[in-house]
Design a protein around this motif. Sequence first.
Motif, PDB file in Angstrom:
ATOM      1  N   ARG A 282      -9.413   4.542   5.590  1.00  0.00           N
ATOM      2  CA  ARG A 282      -9.143   5.557   4.555  1.00  0.00           C
ATOM      3  C   ARG A 282      -7.690   5.493   4.093  1.00  0.00           C
ATOM      4  O   ARG A 282      -7.397   5.603   2.900  1.00  0.00           O
ATOM      5  N   LEU A 283      -6.769   5.325   5.050  1.00  0.00           N
ATOM      6  CA  LEU A 283      -5.361   5.250   4.695  1.00  0.00           C
ATOM      7  C   LEU A 283      -5.102   4.049   3.802  1.00  0.00           C
ATOM      8  O   LEU A 283      -4.410   4.147   2.783  1.00  0.00           O
ATOM      9  N   LYS A 288      -1.892   3.967  -2.874  1.00  0.00           N
ATOM     10  CA  LYS A 288      -1.732   3.259  -4.148  1.00  0.00           C
ATOM     11  C   LYS A 288      -0.280   2.875  -4.415  1.00  0.00           C
ATOM     12  O   LYS A 288      -0.012   1.914  -5.127  1.00  0.00           O
ATOM     13  N   THR A 289       0.672   3.619  -3.868  1.00  0.00           N
ATOM     14  CA  THR A 289       2.093   3.331  -4.063  1.00  0.00           C
ATOM     15  C   THR A 289       2.803   3.397  -2.719  1.00  0.00           C
ATOM     16  O   THR A 289       2.268   3.925  -1.746  1.00  0.00           O
ATOM     17  N   GLU A 293       5.877   1.742   3.065  1.00  0.00           N
ATOM     18  CA  GLU A 293       6.335   2.963   3.718  1.00  0.00           C
ATOM     19  C   GLU A 293       5.183   3.826   4.235  1.00  0.00           C
ATOM     20  O   GLU A 293       5.315   4.532   5.230  1.00  0.00           O
ATOM     21  N   VAL A 294       4.046   3.786   3.537  1.00  0.00           N
ATOM     22  CA  VAL A 294       2.935   4.664   3.904  1.00  0.00           C
ATOM     23  C   VAL A 294       1.893   3.925   4.756  1.00  0.00           C
ATOM     24  O   VAL A 294       1.675   4.247   5.921  1.00  0.00           O
ATOM     25  N   ALA A 295       1.273   2.898   4.171  1.00  0.00           N
ATOM     26  CA  ALA A 295       0.148   2.245   4.853  1.00  0.00           C
ATOM     27  C   ALA A 295       0.595   1.406   6.038  1.00  0.00           C
ATOM     28  O   ALA A 295       0.025   1.506   7.136  1.00  0.00           O
ATOM     29  N   ILE A 296       1.619   0.548   5.852  1.00  0.00           N
ATOM     30  CA  ILE A 296       2.044  -0.323   6.951  1.00  0.00           C
ATOM     31  C   ILE A 296       2.612   0.495   8.105  1.00  0.00           C
ATOM     32  O   ILE A 296       2.285   0.267   9.276  1.00  0.00           O
ATOM     33  N   LYS A 297       3.443   1.475   7.778  1.00  0.00           N
ATOM     34  CA  LYS A 297       3.979   2.333   8.842  1.00  0.00           C
ATOM     35  C   LYS A 297       2.845   3.088   9.537  1.00  0.00           C
ATOM     36  O   LYS A 297       2.816   3.219  10.766  1.00  0.00           O
ATOM     37  N   SER A 405       2.121  -8.399   3.116  1.00  0.00           N
ATOM     38  CA  SER A 405       1.295  -7.395   2.459  1.00  0.00           C
ATOM     39  C   SER A 405       1.964  -6.893   1.188  1.00  0.00           C
ATOM     40  O   SER A 405       1.360  -6.820   0.123  1.00  0.00           O
ATOM     41  N   THR A 406       3.241  -6.582   1.283  1.00  0.00           N
ATOM     42  CA  THR A 406       3.979  -6.091   0.120  1.00  0.00           C
ATOM     43  C   THR A 406       4.113  -7.175  -0.935  1.00  0.00           C
ATOM     44  O   THR A 406       3.965  -6.926  -2.125  1.00  0.00           O
TER      45      THR A 406
END
Length: 484
Positions: A282-283, A288-289, A293-297, A405-406
Motif C-alpha cells: 500500500r505504501l 506519488k512524490t 523520503e517516504v517509500a524507501i524510508k 529506485s529514485t
Amino acid sequence: MALVLHAGNINKNVFKALIAAEYSGVEVKLVRNFEMGVSNKTPEFLEMNPIGKVPVLETPEGSVFESNAIARYVTRSKADNPLFGSTLIDSARIEQWIDFSTMEVDANIAKWLYPRFGYAVYLPPVEEAAIASLKRALGALSTHLASNTYLVGHSVTLADIIMTCNLYSGFCRFMTKSFTSEFPHVERYFWTMVNQPNFKKILGEVKQAETVPPVASKKPAAQPKETKPKAKAEPKKETKKEAEKQTAKAEAAEEEEAPKPKPKNPLDLLPPSKMVLDDWKRLYSNTKTNFREVAIKGFWDMYDPEGYSLWFCDYKYNEENTVSFVTMNKVGGFLQRMDLARKYAFGKMLVIGAEPPFKVKGLWLFRGQQIPQFILDECYDMELYEWKKVDITDETQKERIAASSTAFRFRFSAIHFSSETKSNGNSNVGTKVVIILIGLAAVGLFLFFLFKVWQKRKRDEQYARLLKLFEEDGDLEAELGLHD
C-alpha cells in the motif's frame, strides 16, 4: 449450420480445430456420445473417412478429415482471417511452420512416445535417433524464437496453434524440465501460448511431465494350447489396449484418483514476521512524490531481515535481447508466472537501454532467507537469471537500492519529456508558419521550447549523478517495486 466435429475424448488433434474456432469466432460442436472403436466403425462414419480415423469435421459442403486440414478449414471459414496472415509471404511462412511442426516435431515426438506406451516395438537405437531428431528440430525452433514472440508476424497465427498442440503431447507426456531446459525459447513460447485465454479455454491447466514413462512391459507369448477362458480374455486385452490409446481417458483416470491433501507451504511454517507485506504494498502504490523520503524510508522501517531477504537478478543472455517488444514480452511472461508467489514476494523488473541488446535486471523480496523452492520448481524462468543476495549490512548496497529506485522514477520522467519534445519537433514547420503569421505567439512558443530544453539538461545532469552511485557494480540498474 454449425460445424460438427466427430471425435471421442479430447486430444491434441481435436484441440487444433477448437482453438482455431475460438480465435476465428466460428461455431464448432463436438458430436454427442461418440465412442471410440464403435462410432468410428459405423457405415456413416466410414463414408466420411474410409479408414475410420478421427477427428472428422462434418460441414454443409461435406466431410473433412486430417487434423491440420480441419484446422485450416475452420480458419478459412472466416473471411480475411488474420490467423492466415495478411500478406502472401506471411501465408507461405505460416504453411512452412505448419509443415515443420508436423514433420519435424510431431513425427519425432510420436517415434519417442509410441514405443514407450506399447503402440510400437521398442528399439533403443530407434528411440535415440528420434530424440536426436527432435532435439535438432527444437534447436532450430528455439533459434527462430530467440528474436520472435510468434512463429510469423506479431500475433497468433494458425502455425502457432498447430505447433503448440503438437508440443502439448511432448510437454505433458515425457519432455521433462531437464530435457526442455536446453531450449529456453521453446519453453517460453510454449508456456506463453498455453496461457493465452483462447488456448486456456480449450486446454485448461497444463502441467509438464515430471518423469519419462518407462517402456511398457510385454506379457509372455501365449502357450501353444489355449484354453477357452484365454480365448475369451483376448477381446478384453484388445479393449484395454484401445483404451490406453485414448489420451484423454488416461488423463481422466489420473484426475479420478482420490485427491491428496494439499501440503502446506513451508513458508507458512516460518516464525511470524514483523513485516506485513500488504502494508508495504500500500505504501509503495500510494507514494506519488518524494519516493525516497517516504517509500524507501518506510521500507527500511518495515523491513524484517530475519523474515525476508532481498535479491538482485540479472538476465544471463542479454546478448539475445535484440528486439524490444520480444524482450518486453519475455519479461512480461516471467512476471506472469511469478504471480504464484504474490503472497510471499514482490519485485520489479527493468528493461534497460535505448538500443539493443537490452539489459534485463530486477530486485526481489522473498519470504525467508533463500529463494523459495516452490518458485524455483514452478517458474522455469528463474534459471535464466543470475541471482545475488543483497547484503543489507553494506551501506553501499542499501544506498544503491534507494538510488536506483529514485533514478528509475526520474528516468521515466525524462523519457516522457523526450517524447514531448520530439512531438514539438515534428511541428516545427507549422511553428515557423505561425511565427510568420502571428509573431508574438510564435515567440512565446519558442521561449517555452527553450525552457523545456533547459529543464531536460538539468534532469539529465541529476540522472548522471545518481547513476554514479551504482556504476561500479556493472552498471546495475534495478528498482525496488511491486508486482501485484
